[in-house]
Write a protein that holds these residues in place. Structure first.
Motif, PDB file in Angstrom:
ATOM      1  N   MET A   1      26.644  56.802  18.041  1.00 28.01           N
ATOM      2  CA  MET A   1      27.824  57.375  17.071  1.00 28.01           C
ATOM      3  C   MET A   1      29.047  56.138  18.410  1.00 28.01           C
ATOM      4  O   MET A   1      29.846  56.415  18.674  1.00 28.01           O
ATOM      5  N   ILE A   2      28.427  57.203  20.018  1.00 30.36           N
ATOM      6  CA  ILE A   2      29.402  56.988  21.153  1.00 30.36           C
ATOM      7  C   ILE A   2      29.895  55.101  20.677  1.00 30.36           C
ATOM      8  O   ILE A   2      31.097  54.761  21.474  1.00 30.36           O
ATOM      9  N   ARG A   3      28.927  54.759  20.684  1.00 26.34           N
ATOM     10  CA  ARG A   3      29.408  52.874  20.628  1.00 26.34           C
ATOM     11  C   ARG A   3      29.825  53.110  19.369  1.00 26.34           C
ATOM     12  O   ARG A   3      30.530  51.588  19.531  1.00 26.34           O
ATOM     13  N   ALA A   4      29.571  53.439  17.950  1.00 23.12           N
ATOM     14  CA  ALA A   4      30.893  53.447  16.908  1.00 23.12           C
ATOM     15  C   ALA A   4      32.062  54.089  17.541  1.00 23.12           C
ATOM     16  O   ALA A   4      33.816  53.479  16.951  1.00 23.12           O
ATOM     17  N   ALA A   5      32.193  54.952  18.151  1.00 24.09           N
ATOM     18  CA  ALA A   5      33.621  55.850  18.370  1.00 24.09           C
ATOM     19  C   ALA A   5      34.264  54.337  19.943  1.00 24.09           C
ATOM     20  O   ALA A   5      35.290  53.722  19.830  1.00 24.09           O
ATOM     21  N   MET A   6      33.248  54.298  20.755  1.00 25.53           N
ATOM     22  CA  MET A   6      34.091  53.109  21.465  1.00 25.53           C
ATOM     23  C   MET A   6      34.487  51.692  21.131  1.00 25.53           C
ATOM     24  O   MET A   6      35.256  51.508  21.470  1.00 25.53           O
ATOM     25  N   ALA A   7      34.131  51.157  20.015  1.00 24.52           N
ATOM     26  CA  ALA A   7      34.181  49.803  19.601  1.00 24.52           C
ATOM     27  C   ALA A   7      34.898  50.480  18.116  1.00 24.52           C
ATOM     28  O   ALA A   7      36.522  48.869  17.950  1.00 24.52           O
ATOM     29  N   SER A   8      35.920  51.440  18.475  1.00 26.22           N
ATOM     30  CA  SER A   8      36.838  51.518  17.118  1.00 26.22           C
ATOM     31  C   SER A   8      38.280  51.079  17.993  1.00 26.22           C
ATOM     32  O   SER A   8      38.279  51.083  18.707  1.00 26.22           O
ATOM     33  N   PRO A   9      39.250  50.510  16.191  1.00 24.37           N
ATOM     34  CA  PRO A   9      40.510  49.824  17.044  1.00 24.37           C
ATOM     35  C   PRO A   9      41.260  50.951  18.010  1.00 24.37           C
ATOM     36  O   PRO A   9      41.907  50.843  18.293  1.00 24.37           O
ATOM     37  N   ALA A  10      40.811  52.346  18.034  1.00 28.88           N
ATOM     38  CA  ALA A  10      41.754  53.216  18.822  1.00 28.88           C
ATOM     39  C   ALA A  10      42.007  53.285  19.323  1.00 28.88           C
ATOM     40  O   ALA A  10      41.106  53.204  20.899  1.00 28.88           O
ATOM     41  N   ARG A  11      42.969  53.821  20.380  1.00 26.94           N
ATOM     42  CA  ARG A  11      43.531  53.270  21.779  1.00 26.94           C
ATOM     43  C   ARG A  11      43.052  54.659  22.505  1.00 26.94           C
ATOM     44  O   ARG A  11      42.203  53.725  24.243  1.00 26.94           O
TER      45      ARG A  11
END
Length: 506
Positions: A433-443
């Protein structure tokens, strides 16, 4: 600031010898950890005073401006010469795993009293103290008198005080300043110590290229200095008691809605004063923090108004908030780049339009992303916009591991595994889940420290709508290890969020 990441960890959750996290050595160690792992953000919760009567919630304070003396570090008082080491006395054997607010305050109050009485004779000639009082006069004078009155009346709420004290007036303030001069001075001095220690810690973070991300609760408590000192800004009757209070409407989770009980603002009166109180409040917070979250942002668009006589929130109604007029006036003094909108909960198009018209980042929570509507879900990473903050969960959510154990049903787990393209287990859920958050386009990407440490539901910070046992979780110092640092640094680098000083290492 470009694409970056950081950690959510409240001050109270830091390790410390004194029963609760504070501005001591472990806070500086945590900044060093952030720097080593390439983080740029340290997000914390409000730093205002807490009370046992409201469950020690940082969102239910008796001042929207003052700092919590519980966070003052006794060791720093010794190092800066405020007290000798002997004044620390016998330090109790505090529990390490949970913050013990009552025991910590009992001990720290003794230390802070010693600090005051040792320095009392020359406090008022101290140039630093004089400047602090001048810069904070708008709220500090009222706060010190209010706190002195509260002490005089054995901690009773202001609306239970005698009538001549219940309504702020100049005669009463003169009486308190003349007859309780020492107590008023002590309250100011404690605030001076708090803000001095905080300023040193924040400077240390900023010098490491780390910004502090703070939180601004939209409402204030009824029993607060703010209501007592500024009753004209709230929906109150002639006795200064609320006529309308805040809450949330009935929904899937609660058939009767949520009755928060905070007095509502009289937004017309606020506007007539050109939002002066709000501007001073935000100004104060932006001295303390580099980035500020508008808690319950939807309340600026429209808010749920409940008659103060009601026992539940069912019969409330939506009222139009101050909206663009308010935010336009605020942005005359501050930059939209200094704010984040907490746009969670019952969100309608007017809230999103208000957020977007000022280009404020919203929040995306991955725990909300894996419902039946997953492809179109606004919280799923492929639907994230650049201008937002992504979290696996916040302080109001379960830890990712706790969510996996207790809240994720089988269909949602199947969707989660399909989306991430791998089998998800209790052993790998936090990092994936941390990986998915880090990979997000979110700034911005912010990870609760509990998820970094792969902790379960016992480490949850807050359970909304429950009164006891919240805000107590603490990080044990030996939980951090080389493996955690290396994977966090690696993820931060791979997904383009590393602090500029970090290269391809780990």
């Amino acid at each position: 600031m470009g694409r970056c990441s950081g950690i959510l960890l409240h001050i109270s959750s830091l390790p410390s010898r004194f029963g609760i996290g504070d501005f001591g050595p472990e806070a500086y160690n945590f900044i060093d950890f952030l720097n080593r792992t390439g983080q740029k953000i340290w997000q914390i919760l409000p730093l205002n005073p807490t009370t046992p009567g409201t469950g020690n919630s940082p969102y239910s304070s008796y001042s929207a401006f003052a700092g919590n003396p519980l966070f003052i570090d006794p060791l720093s008082l010794v190092e800066t010469g405020v007290i000798p080491a002997g004044d620390l006395g016998q330090i109790p054997a505090f529990p390490r795993e949970r913050a013990n607010y009552d025991l910590a305050w009992k001990y720290k109050k003794e230390v802070l009293d010693k600090a005051f009485f040792r320095n009392m004779e020359h406090i008022e000639s101290d140039p630093g103290f004089i400047l602090f009082c001048q810069n904070n006069q708008f709220w500090l004078d009222d706060f010190a008198v209010f706190s002195a009155l509260k002490t005089r009346f054995n901690g009773a709420p202001w609306y239970a005080w005698p009538e001549n004290a219940r309504f702020k007036n100049q005669d009463q303030i003169r009486f308190i300043n003349n007859n309780f001069e020492e107590l008023v001075l002590k309250k100011k001095y404690w605030q001076y110590l708090f803000f001095s220690q905080w300023a040193r810690l924040k400077t240390y973070a900023n010098n490491a290229s780390i910004i502090i991300f703070g939180d601004l609760p939209i409402y204030v408590s009824l029993d607060s200095c703010d209501i007592w000192a500024h009753p004209d800004l709230f929906m109150l009757d002639q006795a200064n008691l609320p006529t309308q209070v805040a809450g949330a409407p009935p929904d899937y989770f609660s058939k009767t809605g949520q009755l928060w009980g905070n007095p509502l603002y009289d937004w017309e009166a606020c506007a007539e004063q050109d939002y002066h109180w709000w501007r001073k409040r935000i100004e104060q917070n932006l001295v303390m923090f580099d980035l500020l979250r508008f808690d319950h942002f939807r309340g600026f668009a429209a808010y749920w108004s409940i008659d103060a006589k009601e026992k539940t929130a069912i019969n409330g109604q939506w009222k139009t908030g101050p909206g663009a007029e308010f935010l336009s006036r605020i942005m005359d003094y501050f930059s939209p780049a200094q704010f984040v909108a907490e746009d969670l909960g019952h969100i309608t198009s007017d809230v999103l339009e208000l957020r977007d018209s000022f280009n404020l980042p919203g929040m995306k929570i991955l725990q909300f992303a894996f419902g039946p509507d997953m492809p179109a879900n606004p919280y799923i990473p492929h639907n994230h916009v650049h201008n937002c903050v992504v979290y696996p969960g916040t302080h109001d959510n379960n830890t990712v591991k706790g969510w996996f154990m207790n809240e994720l049903d089988d269909p949602a787990l199947a969707r989660l595994q399909e989306y991430l393209g791998k089998d998800i287990t209790l052993e790998n859920i936090s990092r994936e889940m941390i990986r998915a958050a880090m990979a997000s386009p979110a700034r911005f990407c912010v990870i609760p420290i509990q998820d970094v440490l792969d902790l379960g539901p016992e480490s949850r910070m807050n359970r909304p709508s429950t009164a006891d046992g919240n805000w107590e979780w603490r990080m044990l110092p030996d939980l951090m290890n080389q493996d955690i640092e290396e994977y966090l640094q690696r993820f931060t680098y791979i997904y383009g969020r590393a602090n500029n000083s970090q290269g391809e290492s780990g």
